[in-house]
Design an enzyme around this catalytic site. Structure first.
Site, PDB file in Angstrom:
ATOM      1  N   HIS A  72     -19.738  13.803  75.386  1.00  0.00           N
ATOM      2  CA  HIS A  72     -18.606  13.582  76.282  1.00  0.00           C
ATOM      3  C   HIS A  72     -17.964  14.927  76.594  1.00  0.00           C
ATOM      4  CE1 HIS A  72     -17.713   9.044  75.794  1.00  0.00           C
ATOM      5  NE2 HIS A  72     -18.998   9.288  75.896  1.00  0.00           N
ATOM      6  N   TYR A 200      -7.383   7.076  76.834  1.00  0.00           N
ATOM      7  CA  TYR A 200      -6.204   6.903  75.973  1.00  0.00           C
ATOM      8  C   TYR A 200      -5.051   6.491  76.883  1.00  0.00           C
ATOM      9  CZ  TYR A 200      -8.564   9.422  72.179  1.00  0.00           C
ATOM     10  OH  TYR A 200      -9.426   9.810  71.180  1.00  0.00           O
ATOM     11  N   PRO A 292      -5.783   7.471  63.583  1.00  0.00           N
ATOM     12  CA  PRO A 292      -7.053   7.692  64.289  1.00  0.00           C
ATOM     13  C   PRO A 292      -6.910   8.231  65.710  1.00  0.00           C
ATOM     14  CG  PRO A 292      -6.583   5.340  64.086  1.00  0.00           C
ATOM     15  CD  PRO A 292      -5.539   6.042  63.306  1.00  0.00           C
ATOM     16  N   LYS A 296      -9.897  12.338  64.144  1.00  0.00           N
ATOM     17  CA  LYS A 296     -10.092  13.444  63.194  1.00  0.00           C
ATOM     18  C   LYS A 296     -10.503  13.008  61.785  1.00  0.00           C
ATOM     19  CE  LYS A 296      -9.361  16.916  65.809  1.00  0.00           C
ATOM     20  NZ  LYS A 296     -10.495  16.477  66.629  1.00  0.00           N
ATOM     21  N   TYR A 384      -8.938  18.797  70.110  1.00  0.00           N
ATOM     22  CA  TYR A 384      -9.725  17.560  70.163  1.00  0.00           C
ATOM     23  C   TYR A 384     -11.192  17.826  69.811  1.00  0.00           C
ATOM     24  CZ  TYR A 384     -11.001  12.830  71.430  1.00  0.00           C
ATOM     25  OH  TYR A 384     -11.450  11.533  71.376  1.00  0.00           O
TER      26      TYR A 384
END
Ligand code: FAD
Length: 389
Positions: A72, A200, A292, A296, A384
């Site tokens: 991704h 998100y 979550p 991580k 990220y």
């Protein structure tokens, strides 16, 4: 029985450490409380950083992940009907990999078994002895028999509820914790993901996440009360709530279907310091937990494994304890940064019951900054995809 490293816990941390050690000729034995099938059935993380990918390659188990995982290059952030994308590759040169924790664990189990590695399942009453002396040993019960293994070191890879952390005397450790007043209700469904990258979403009804495992396996979450129960949510209610929390044009494309797994995970930030006591080293969820939101959990477990593996190889191959002596300091330096990122992203994306109008305005301002500032996007992307180790 005797081994060099006794590993408590056959989750991803314990298995990865064992397999890496094996490749360098260092012996280990894993003690796991559950059965193999139980461990493999746990649906958990799914976004892997490059550091974990490299460790999987180094452990000789990266092949299927490289073939079947999905790279991704970015992610989408939605608030209300607004949506924008953060391009990880543009900002950092690095993508992440979507490949389920269940698959990581399966690949590692198969490699350990193929190499004749010893994994003792369904162990009970594990106790660590003399970790603060030169000759530690571990005892447990199995099938009615009392067992014991002597070792040089103990790796506590037994998760948040394990025995390892609690084996360190209270006056020798300090714990830091933040419990969030909500959980994530997640479902897994054999449906095509609504989008090829994760979404998100911060909505007035609370957070939602559209994630996936592969082209026909989707993982979706909605923020729920910390006291909620899975039985309170039919599949139809879940899908209806998810649709209300993501932008309308995304919801229109959502393919729904029966859930094949449904669970609620509480959200918690937790760190214990130090991560070493004598010859006992804590690794992964045994030492720290993140909410979550930043993906991580599994990745911080992997960076611990890296530091511990380096320390153990330095010890056995060069007769040098420096890496082990620095383990806790090195691991924690990275952990706290991952804790910060997970906390920040959770604060940004969720609705808090006690949120004031001012807090809400701050959240929107932060979201606008993230949407419009290259620098803010770069900082988000760097965290990220995973800080280097
Ligand atoms: C419900 C849930 C959902 C999650 N979702 C995500 C996600 O979406 N993204 C993400 O990045 N992370 C997620 N995580 C976190 C991630 O799964 C963990 O960080 C990761 O599993 C840590 O690996 P570990 O090997 O350190 O611990 P674990 O996976 O917890 O493994 C520990 C092992 O030790 C065994 N054990 C425990 N006690 C004992 C004992 N006394 N004796 C012997 N064995 C013992 C356990 O059975 C287990 O197999 C989730 C975690 C949970 C619980």
């Amino acid at each position: 029985m005797r081994t060099q490293v006794c590993i408590i816990g056959g989750g991803p941390s314990g298995l990865l450490l064992s397999q890496l050690l094996h490749r360098r000729g260092i012996e280990s034995v894993i003690l796991e409380r559950q059965t193999r099938d139980y461990v493999l059935g746990r649906i958990r993380a799914g976004v892997l950083e490059q550091g974990l990918l490299r460790l999987m390659d180094e452990a000789g188990v990266g092949g299927r992940m490289r073939r079947e995982g999905f790279e991704h290059a970015g992610t989408l952030i939605a608030y209300g009907e607004e949506m924008f994308r953060i391009d990880f590759v543009e900002h950092t040169g690095t993508p992440v990999m979507v490949y389920g924790q269940t698959e990581v664990t399966r690949d590692l189990y198969e490699a350990r078994e193929a190499a004749g590695g010893i994994i003792e399942f369904e162990v009970e009453g594990v106790a660590i002895h003399d970790a603060d002396r030169d000759a530690p040993y571990v005892t447990w019960r199995q099938g009615g028999a009392e067992k014991r293994i002597d070792c040089d070191f103990v790796a506590g890879c037994d998760g948040f509820h394990g025995v390892s952390r609690r084996s360190i005397p209270e006056d020798a450790r300090r714990e830091y914790e933040k419990v969030y007043p909500f959980g994530w209700l997640g479902i897994l469904s054999e449906t095509p993901p609504v989008n090829h990258e994760l979404i998100y979403a911060n909505s007035p009804r609370g957070f939602a996440l559209c994630s996936m495992r592969n082209e026909n396996l989707s993982r979706y979450y909605v923020q729920c009360s910390a006291h909620d129960k899975v039985e309170n949510w039919s599949d139809d209610e879940f899908w209806a709530e998810l649709k209300r929390r993501i932008p309308g044009h995304v919801a229109e494309g959502l393919v729904t279907g029966p859930s094949i797994e449904k669970s609620i995970a509480p959200l918690r930030s937790f760190v214990t310091e130090p991560m070493r006591w004598g010859r006992l080293f804590l690794c992964g969820d045994a030492a720290h937990i993140v909410p979550p939101t930043g993906a991580k959990g599994l990745n911080t477990a992997a960076s611990d494994v890296h530091y511990l593996f380096s320390g153990l190889t330095q010890f056995y191959e060069l007769n040098d304890a420096e890496g082990l002596d620095l383990y806790s300091e090195r691991a924690l330096a990275r952990i706290w940064k991952a804790e910060r990122f997970s906390w920040w992203f959770s604060q940004l994306m969720h609705r808090f019951e006690d949120q004031t109008e001012f807090d809400r305005k701050m959240q929107i301002a932060e979201m606008e900054l993230l949407r419009s500032s290259e620098a803010a996007q770069k900082a988000m992307a760097e965290n990220y995809v995973g800080l280097p180790y």
